[in-house]
Enzyme design. Structure first.
Site, short mmCIF file in Angstrom:
data_model
loop_
_atom_site.label_atom_id
_atom_site.label_comp_id
_atom_site.label_asym_id
_atom_site.label_seq_id
_atom_site.Cartn_x
_atom_site.Cartn_y
_atom_site.Cartn_z
N HIS A 198 0.88 -1.04 0.06
CA HIS A 198 0.03 0.00 0.22
C HIS A 198 0.99 1.30 0.05
O HIS A 198 2.01 1.19 0.44
CB HIS A 198 -0.97 -0.17 1.23
CG HIS A 198 -1.90 1.06 1.52
ND1 HIS A 198 -1.59 2.22 1.62
CD2 HIS A 198 -3.15 0.80 1.25
CE1 HIS A 198 -2.59 3.01 1.77
NE2 HIS A 198 -3.83 2.15 1.46
N ASP A 224 3.04 -4.62 8.19
CA ASP A 224 1.94 -3.72 7.89
C ASP A 224 0.73 -4.83 7.99
O ASP A 224 0.43 -5.34 7.14
CB ASP A 224 2.10 -3.09 6.54
CG ASP A 224 0.78 -2.49 6.36
OD1 ASP A 224 -0.25 -2.55 7.01
OD2 ASP A 224 0.63 -1.79 5.09
N GLN A 235 -4.44 -5.17 6.91
CA GLN A 235 -5.45 -5.83 6.48
C GLN A 235 -5.19 -7.25 6.99
O GLN A 235 -6.09 -8.23 6.72
CB GLN A 235 -5.01 -6.30 4.81
CG GLN A 235 -5.30 -4.95 3.97
CD GLN A 235 -6.71 -4.50 3.90
OE1 GLN A 235 -7.66 -5.23 4.68
NE2 GLN A 235 -6.96 -3.17 3.97
N LYS A 241 -10.46 -0.87 10.73
CA LYS A 241 -10.56 -2.02 9.54
C LYS A 241 -10.83 -3.38 10.58
O LYS A 241 -11.15 -4.33 9.82
CB LYS A 241 -9.40 -2.39 8.86
CG LYS A 241 -8.80 -1.04 7.95
CD LYS A 241 -7.77 -1.31 7.05
CE LYS A 241 -7.14 -0.35 6.45
NZ LYS A 241 -7.83 0.05 5.12
N CYS A 290 -4.71 2.43 -3.69
CA CYS A 290 -3.52 2.95 -2.93
C CYS A 290 -2.36 1.88 -3.48
O CYS A 290 -1.46 1.82 -2.38
CB CYS A 290 -3.59 3.19 -1.71
SG CYS A 290 -4.87 4.52 -1.40
N1 PMP Z 1 -1.75 -0.62 4.64
C1 PMP Z 1 -2.54 -1.52 3.98
C2 PMP Z 1 -2.32 -2.81 3.74
C3 PMP Z 1 -3.90 -1.08 3.87
O1 PMP Z 1 -4.65 -1.80 3.35
C4 PMP Z 1 -4.12 0.31 4.36
C5 PMP Z 1 -5.81 0.90 4.24
N2 PMP Z 1 -6.37 0.78 3.08
C6 PMP Z 1 -3.20 0.98 5.15
C7 PMP Z 1 -1.83 0.54 5.09
C8 PMP Z 1 -3.15 2.39 5.40
O2 PMP Z 1 -4.51 2.36 6.61
P1 PMP Z 1 -4.98 3.83 7.35
O3 PMP Z 1 -5.39 4.41 6.08
O4 PMP Z 1 -5.84 3.18 8.30
O5 PMP Z 1 -3.93 4.56 7.97
#
Ligand code: PMP
Length: 406
Positions: free
Chosen positions: A123, A200, A203, A226, A364
């Site tokens: 991401h 990270d 997910q 999430k 993203c």
């Molecule tokens: N890493 C991953 C794998 C994600 O899917 C996301 C959210 N789509 C993020 C980081 C960022 O998370 P946040 O927007 O809650 O900071």
């Protein structure tokens, strides 16, 4: 999971009874954010109505209650991910802020010529914070590739380590492909080379319960929103030894021991990294999300989502022109796809007309889109409250849409 069980769960999420125009809402955008059970929402309401006071400052009752609640959540998180000490749990605004914190503060020690290993499925939140370091230092990013099933190439990963490698940072589960990465094995390989690891977990946490000591990673980050919790709260887990060696990320109140114009000393962990007033109401209410996960049972959640994933994938593949991205055997309930040459946005738009909420676009993850050779995908993702009936209605909607767009 029995229908009765699912109905009981669904009753805790009033939004699931919403209608979109004439249609019942089918919420399949859980990867972007999950819905929130009433217990969490009631807690937020209760705290605003009865017990709002800033943490860590007052001696008065309300302030002590607020502090106790925040620290209760910290211990809850510690227990949930099996961190060795509660001081290793830092509250942030989300995964993004947690990675920025590590990149900025831990990255402070990196030098020209150092290399950071990322993967092509990251991401943007796990790419851009490391790139920001490149403004002042000549740091190289090395990227792990994937095979056609969407699994990381572990041999290539291994080959990227050299004497310049200072960090490996990778996602536990891909937000596009659903691939569950072998993070324990990847951490072991990095540590063989003396390289620290950030995982990270944004997910992963909705689908499984990570054990940071078992994984062995140095940092693990995730977001509350999430995993059925409130917005505005994230977690940075870091091994004490590393956190202690890192400079503060932001300066301000709460994070100091003593301030004077000539010299300031910083608070102990975890407060050294928690400058300013935290989102203490949402942090407190986050503990109710853990109650929800515990009562529902992570095994039950994983099993139900896996069944939905297998069932939906099988039925989707019967639709002419459909292409699914990501077919790793170990995969979370995330399905990215395109239909023929149809634009992902058009598919999402028409699905919305039928009450189905999916995500469209690059998610993203533009480097991954480039690797897949597409500008974007449609993404349907499941949570514990989704039903087989919803999966059927989603597929029926797609069957109606597909001929219109091809
Ligand atoms: N890493 C991953 C794998 C994600 O899917 C996301 C959210 N789509 C993020 C980081 C960022 O998370 P946040 O927007 O809650 O900071």
């Amino acid at each position: 999971m029995t229908n009765e069980n699912i109905e009981k769960i669904r009753r805790q999420f009033p939004v699931l009874s919403r209608r979109i125009g004439e249609k019942d809402l089918i919420y399949l955008d859980n990867t972007a954010t999950s819905q929130t059970p009433s217990t969490v929402v009631r807690e937020i309401e209760f705290l605003y109505d009865n017990s709002k006071a800033n943490v860590h400052r007052g001696v008065h009752t309300l302030s002590q209650e607020a502090t106790d609640r925040q620290e209760h959540t910290r211990r809850r998180v510690q227990g949930w991910i099996n961190a060795a000490e509660f001081e290793e749990i830092i509250f942030t605004r989300g995964t993004t802020e947690a990675i920025n914190l590590v990149a900025s503060s831990f990255g402070d020690r990196f030098r020209d010529g150092d290399e950071i290993i990322l993967t092509v499925m990251e991401h943007h939140a796990n790419i851009v914070p490391w790139q920001l370091l490149q403004r002042h230092k000549d740091i190289k990013l090395r990227v792990v590739e994937i095979n056609d099933r969407g699994e990381l190439d572990l041999e290539q990963y291994r080959s990227l380590f050299n004497e310049h490698t200072v960090m490996a940072s990778f996602t536990h589960i891909s937000n596009v492909l659903g691939t569950v990465n072998p993070v324990k094995e990847m951490t072991r390989i990095a540590h063989e080379h003396g390289v620290p690891v950030l995982v990270d977990g944004a997910q992963a946490v909705p689908h499984l319960r990570p054990d940071v000591q078992q994984i062995g990673c140095d940092f693990y980050v995730f977001s509350s929103h999430k995993m059925y919790g409130p917005t505005g709260v994230g977690i940075l887990y870091g091994r004490r030894e590393l956190l202690e060696s890192m400079p503060p990320y932001q300066g301000g109140g709460e994070m100091i021991k003593h301030v004077s114009f000539s010299h300031t000393t910083f608070a102990e962990l975890p407060f050294k990294f928690e400058a300013g007033t935290p989102d203490f109401i949402d942090i407190a209410a986050f503990s109710k999300a853990f109650d929800f996960l515990e009562e529902t049972g992570m095994d039950m959640i994983s099993m139900h989502e896996k069944q939905l994933l297998d069932y939906t994938t099988r039925r989707l593949l019967d639709i002419p022109g459909i292409k699914i991205y990501g077919s790793a055997p170990d995969k979370a309930a995330v399905i990215s796809f395109n239909i023929g040459e149809a634009h992902n946005y058009d598919v999402g738009f028409l699905l919305d007309k039928m009450g189905v909420a999916v995500r469209t676009g690059h998610h993203c993850a533009q480097p991954l889109m480039e690797r897949l050779g597409v500008p974007g995908t449609v993404r349907a993702s499941f949570a514990v409250y989704n039903t087989f009936d919803e999966a059927d209605r989603f597929i029926d909607a797609l069957r109606r849409i597909a001929p219109m767009l091809m």
